[in-house]
Design an enzyme around this catalytic site. Sequence first.
Site, mmCIF file in Angstrom:
data_model
loop_
_atom_site.group_PDB
_atom_site.id
_atom_site.type_symbol
_atom_site.label_atom_id
_atom_site.label_comp_id
_atom_site.label_asym_id
_atom_site.label_seq_id
_atom_site.Cartn_x
_atom_site.Cartn_y
_atom_site.Cartn_z
ATOM 1 N N HIS A 252 48.840 34.758 45.754
ATOM 2 C CA HIS A 252 47.208 35.313 46.008
ATOM 3 C C HIS A 252 47.418 35.872 47.696
ATOM 4 O O HIS A 252 47.528 35.161 48.750
ATOM 5 C CB HIS A 252 46.158 33.991 46.634
ATOM 6 C CG HIS A 252 45.775 33.554 45.014
ATOM 7 N ND1 HIS A 252 45.030 33.323 44.121
ATOM 8 C CD2 HIS A 252 46.710 32.544 44.561
ATOM 9 C CE1 HIS A 252 45.287 32.677 42.842
ATOM 10 N NE2 HIS A 252 46.196 31.765 43.373
ATOM 11 N N HIS B 80 53.259 33.196 41.961
ATOM 12 C CA HIS B 80 52.182 34.474 42.268
ATOM 13 C C HIS B 80 51.837 33.853 43.935
ATOM 14 O O HIS B 80 51.753 32.741 44.040
ATOM 15 C CB HIS B 80 51.098 35.250 41.302
ATOM 16 C CG HIS B 80 50.509 32.941 40.744
ATOM 17 N ND1 HIS B 80 50.888 32.581 39.626
ATOM 18 C CD2 HIS B 80 49.038 33.341 41.360
ATOM 19 C CE1 HIS B 80 49.862 31.675 39.643
ATOM 20 N NE2 HIS B 80 48.902 32.320 40.442
HETATM 21 P P1 AMP Z 1 46.836 29.883 40.245
HETATM 22 O O1 AMP Z 1 45.693 28.899 39.616
HETATM 23 O O2 AMP Z 1 47.490 29.566 41.536
HETATM 24 O O3 AMP Z 1 47.741 29.939 39.335
HETATM 25 O O4 AMP Z 1 45.866 31.494 39.916
HETATM 26 C C1 AMP Z 1 45.761 31.936 38.935
HETATM 27 C C2 AMP Z 1 44.928 33.268 39.507
HETATM 28 O O5 AMP Z 1 45.088 34.161 38.496
HETATM 29 C C3 AMP Z 1 43.869 33.073 39.804
HETATM 30 O O6 AMP Z 1 42.946 32.880 40.641
HETATM 31 C C4 AMP Z 1 43.013 33.259 38.175
HETATM 32 O O7 AMP Z 1 41.384 33.630 38.598
HETATM 33 C C5 AMP Z 1 43.600 34.628 38.002
HETATM 34 N N1 AMP Z 1 43.736 35.216 36.725
HETATM 35 C C6 AMP Z 1 44.035 34.372 35.162
HETATM 36 N N2 AMP Z 1 43.692 35.369 34.128
HETATM 37 C C7 AMP Z 1 43.751 36.813 34.644
HETATM 38 C C8 AMP Z 1 43.787 37.630 34.598
HETATM 39 N N3 AMP Z 1 44.238 37.740 32.814
HETATM 40 N N4 AMP Z 1 43.888 38.889 35.085
HETATM 41 C C9 AMP Z 1 43.984 38.685 36.417
HETATM 42 N N5 AMP Z 1 43.731 37.415 37.252
HETATM 43 C C10 AMP Z 1 43.752 36.171 36.258
#
Ligand code: AMP
Length: 145
Positions: free
Chosen positions: A109, A107
């Site tokens: 951001h 993903h």
């Molecule tokens: P990363 O740490 O780069 O893997 O980012 C994962 C992101 O997913 C974090 O910014 C979390 O806040 C976000 N996240 C985790 N669970 C969910 C969810 N159920 N819906 C939307 N975002 C989420």
Amino acid sequence: MTLHASYDPDNIFAKILAGSMPSIKVYEDPVALAFMDVFPQSEGHVLVIPKQVEARNILDMPPDQLGPYMHRVQKVARAVDAGLSPDGLVLTQFNGAPAGQTVFHLHFHIIPRWTGIPMGRHAEGKMATSDQLEPLAKKIRAGFG
Ligand code: AMP
């Protein structure tokens, strides 16, 4: 979770893709899905994930699918710009737990920034409610024109 491991089909984003976990979507097509981050680092923090691929991180992504996916990342970034009129946009992408990755489906951001408003820290902060996220999602959706 190391940089190199097998894809876990039960990860949160796989569940969102499968529709078994809710999300506030702002964009979807056959290549990618974009939805609001529930622990936003700023207002309008969006995640863009590739569909139809088991890629934990950028290293796993089949090269021929990377271009179309990045096209969607740019498309969503442009909609965030058009919908929310930020002063800046931060794009981040983490590979492996030691790099800060917490969900193991690739993903990007997209984090809008406004002059003088500090950005929250990654993987910290308060969970946003749907009532907070939905109005921002609506503006971003409108940004696709
Ligand atoms: P990363 O740490 O780069 O893997 O980012 C994962 C992101 O997913 C974090 O910014 C979390 O806040 C976000 N996240 C985790 N669970 C969910 C969810 N159920 N819906 C939307 N975002 C989420």
